[in-house]
Write an enzyme that holds these catalytic residues in place. Structure first.
Site, PDB file in Angstrom:
ATOM      1  N   LYS A 106      66.146  19.090  42.581  1.00 16.51           N
ATOM      2  CA  LYS A 106      66.677  18.360  41.401  1.00 16.51           C
ATOM      3  C   LYS A 106      66.292  18.394  40.435  1.00 16.51           C
ATOM      4  O   LYS A 106      66.324  18.271  39.578  1.00 16.51           O
ATOM      5  CB  LYS A 106      67.007  16.970  42.085  1.00 16.51           C
ATOM      6  CG  LYS A 106      67.770  16.858  43.611  1.00 16.51           C
ATOM      7  CD  LYS A 106      68.328  15.075  43.801  1.00 16.51           C
ATOM      8  CE  LYS A 106      69.494  15.458  44.328  1.00 16.51           C
ATOM      9  NZ  LYS A 106      70.101  13.421  44.338  1.00 16.51           N
ATOM     10  N   ARG A 155      79.660  24.593  45.472  1.00 10.13           N
ATOM     11  CA  ARG A 155      80.543  24.796  46.124  1.00 10.13           C
ATOM     12  C   ARG A 155      81.624  23.927  45.610  1.00 10.13           C
ATOM     13  O   ARG A 155      81.799  23.136  44.583  1.00 10.13           O
ATOM     14  CB  ARG A 155      79.808  24.668  47.619  1.00 10.13           C
ATOM     15  CG  ARG A 155      79.321  22.452  47.518  1.00 10.13           C
ATOM     16  CD  ARG A 155      79.250  22.053  49.042  1.00 10.13           C
ATOM     17  NE  ARG A 155      78.797  20.967  48.165  1.00 10.13           N
ATOM     18  CZ  ARG A 155      79.169  19.784  48.901  1.00 10.13           C
ATOM     19  NH1 ARG A 155      80.414  19.336  48.067  1.00 10.13           N
ATOM     20  NH2 ARG A 155      78.641  18.248  48.544  1.00 10.13           N
TER      21      ARG A 155
HETATM   22  P1  ADP Z   1      72.642  12.954  46.386  1.00 17.47           P
HETATM   23  O1  ADP Z   1      72.394  13.846  46.008  1.00 17.47           O
HETATM   24  O2  ADP Z   1      71.351  12.370  47.581  1.00 17.47           O
HETATM   25  O3  ADP Z   1      74.002  12.533  46.598  1.00 17.47           O
HETATM   26  P2  ADP Z   1      72.503  11.710  43.314  1.00 17.47           P
HETATM   27  O4  ADP Z   1      71.767  11.579  42.506  1.00 17.47           O
HETATM   28  O5  ADP Z   1      73.915  12.309  42.982  1.00 17.47           O
HETATM   29  O6  ADP Z   1      72.051  12.210  45.318  1.00 17.47           O
HETATM   30  O7  ADP Z   1      72.854  10.729  43.221  1.00 17.47           O
HETATM   31  C1  ADP Z   1      73.810   9.772  44.534  1.00 17.47           C
HETATM   32  C2  ADP Z   1      73.858   8.082  43.469  1.00 17.47           C
HETATM   33  O8  ADP Z   1      73.047   7.712  43.483  1.00 17.47           O
HETATM   34  C3  ADP Z   1      74.908   8.115  42.465  1.00 17.47           C
HETATM   35  O9  ADP Z   1      76.065   8.661  42.837  1.00 17.47           O
HETATM   36  C4  ADP Z   1      74.461   6.816  41.660  1.00 17.47           C
HETATM   37  O10 ADP Z   1      75.276   5.934  42.806  1.00 17.47           O
HETATM   38  C5  ADP Z   1      73.452   6.521  41.948  1.00 17.47           C
HETATM   39  N1  ADP Z   1      72.383   7.235  40.993  1.00 17.47           N
HETATM   40  C6  ADP Z   1      71.779   8.291  41.169  1.00 17.47           C
HETATM   41  N2  ADP Z   1      71.030   7.898  40.199  1.00 17.47           N
HETATM   42  C7  ADP Z   1      70.983   6.757  39.607  1.00 17.47           C
HETATM   43  C8  ADP Z   1      70.007   6.584  37.957  1.00 17.47           C
HETATM   44  N3  ADP Z   1      69.590   7.031  37.313  1.00 17.47           N
HETATM   45  N4  ADP Z   1      70.689   5.319  37.613  1.00 17.47           N
HETATM   46  C9  ADP Z   1      72.104   4.326  38.297  1.00 17.47           C
HETATM   47  N5  ADP Z   1      72.501   4.951  39.584  1.00 17.47           N
HETATM   48  C10 ADP Z   1      71.834   6.257  40.712  1.00 17.47           C
END
Ligand code: ADP
Length: 447
Positions: free
Chosen positions: A116, A291
């Site tokens: 990431k 994907r």
């Molecule tokens: P993963 O790969 O574990 O799913 P993500 O980066 O896609 O991680 O984040 C998953 C979820 O976490 C997001 O959909 C959101 O709900 C929450 N999240 C992630 N980053 C933030 C942020 N900067 N502020 C608020 N919520 C966040």
């Protein structure tokens, strides 16, 4: 074009891929664990190979067995679906070394987006708006506090190798940083074997909006609009819509074009999804999935484009069948993920489906791998079907969805159908007025 595609997955997505391959006149090979010998994708495939016992690590994640199945059957391409090996760069590399085409991007692109910190750096370089935060990893408290003070509290500390919403800790004030940093790092090390973490601004009431993109691997990129996946439970999507009820046409075109250009500049090949949090009219990149997504179906509904056909075309060197100008959005689509789970506790409910009746009629699509008499094995995820509804506008889509949910019958196991029957009648949902925390709050109230 390929002669024979091996589908390295199970359940509804295996069937979805099989259908696309058949339409293109390509032979199909199903692989399955001993628990899935009676699965629909095995029954409908031209050939099938048992690749091991029920646990995924011994079957659907067993790269050697899958490569051996390709060799035995003479498959010249593998579609990984989603989950399992779909974002495993090593798998893509091993297939390439065996002259078998991986229907997906290059191992290198999977690797960049799987890390990431690297993904965010790449996104920023490509002109995609990102959440304000550290430029790279953060290791000590002093640095974390300095960055947090710069971007402003609250902040979130996230694992670079994170997935499934794990390894994230929120710090509301400076006093929380020491503990948040230490726990995020130790959780990340335990869950992912990598304690690298980074820090970013914590957005308080965002929506989850993701853009579907496609690259031809030769410098062309397109976007197919966005999906709103804000209705989530424990970071798992439950209900998805295309287009987002929150965006206007100008915002859609702006973010779509940024993503399409980034994909072209990256030389990306195949389907991808660029995920954003969206708040106060601004988009903030969080990650890219390299994907096909579970919810790709709603994009298909509003564009009329078969995304798996496109994946197969691009992987076989045939390029994309459409240009950006050919892509038009028609009406509105909603997907409900029907899980074999208790609709209140969400405890899995494996067992035999005694009766299965799916709704039909204009604008209704059900993607499912189950049937009356099917025994849901306890080893895999609990998704048993996806109900996808399309209408000329959101109001018509919701009316049709309500009717379709009434017709849907699944007996013998508990399912999340009652949850959707509640949601479709909720005023906030009807108005499209929700953020990523809405569903959790709604469930906590126990309405
Ligand atoms: P993963 O790969 O574990 O799913 P993500 O980066 O896609 O991680 O984040 C998953 C979820 O976490 C997001 O959909 C959101 O709900 C929450 N999240 C992630 N980053 C933030 C942020 N900067 N502020 C608020 N919520 C966040």
């Amino acid at each position: 074009m390929f002669q024979k595609i091996l589908i390295a997955n199970r359940g509804e997505i295996a069937l979805r891929i099989l259908r696309a391959a058949k339409e293109l006149g390509i032979q199909t090979v199903a692989v399955h664990s001993t628990a899935d010998a009676d699965a629909m994708h095995v029954r409908l495939a031209d050939e099938s190979v048992c690749i091991g016992p029920p646990p995924s690590r011994d079957s659907y994640l067993n790269i050697h067995q899958i490569v051996a199945a390709c060799e035995i059957t003479g498959a010249d391409a593998v579609h990984p679906g989603y989950g399992f090996l779909a974002e495993n760069a090593k798998f893509a590399d091993i297939l390439a070394a065996h002259n078998i085409t991986f229907i997906g991007p290059s191992g290198d692109h999977i690797r960049i987006m799987g890390d990431k910190i690297e993904a965010k750096r790449t996104a920023k370089r490509l002109g995609i708006p990102v959440v304000p935060g550290s430029d790279g990893g953060v290791t000590d408290e002093k640095e974390a506090k300095r960055i947090a003070a710069e971007i402003g509290y609250p902040v979130i500390i996230k694992a670079s190798s994170g997935g499934g919403g794990r390894g994230m800790k929120v710090a509301l004030t400076e006093a929380d940083i020491d503990v948040a940093l230490a726990t995020a790092r130790s959780e990340a090390a335990a869950a992912f074997g990598d304690d690298a973490v980074y820090i970013e601004k914590y957005l308080q009431k965002p929506r989850h909006i993701e853009v579907q993109v496609f690259g031809d691997g030769a410098g062309k990129g397109v976007h197919l609009g966005e999906r709103d996946c804000s209705l989530q439970r424990r970071h798992q999507k439950v209900w998805e819509e295309a287009n987002s009820p929150a965006l206007n046409a100008e915002e859609r075109t702006r973010i779509g074009n940024i993503c399409a250009k980034a994909i072209a500049d990256l030389g990306y090949s195949g389907a991808g999804t660029i995920e954003f949090l969206y708040e106060n009219g601004e988009f903030y990149f969080i990650e890219m999935n390299t994907r096909l997504q579970v919810e790709h179906t709603i994009t298909e509904a509003i564009t009329g484009i078969d995304l798996v056909h496109e994946q197969i075309r691009v992987a076989s060197g045939g390029g994309l069948s459409v240009t950006q100008d050919d892509i038009r959005f028609h009406g509105h689509a909603i997907e409900c993920r029907i899980n074999a789970e208790d609709p209140r506790t969400f405890a899995p409910s494996p067992g035999t489906i005694t009766h299965f009746h799916t709704p039909g009629g204009l604008g209704i699509r059900v993607d499912s791998g189950v049937y009356s008499g099917y025994k849901i094995p306890p080893y895999y995820d609990s998704l048993i079907g996806k109900l996808i509804v399309h209408g000329r506008n959101r109001v018509e889509c919701m009316m049709r969805l309500r009717r379709a949910l009434d017709e849907f019958v699944v007996d013998g196991v508990k399912t999340t159908l009652p949850l959707f029957r509640d949601l479709v009648g909720n005023p906030d949902v009807a108005n499209g007025d929700y953020d990523i925390h809405w569903l959790e709050k709604y469930l906590a109230k126990g309405e």
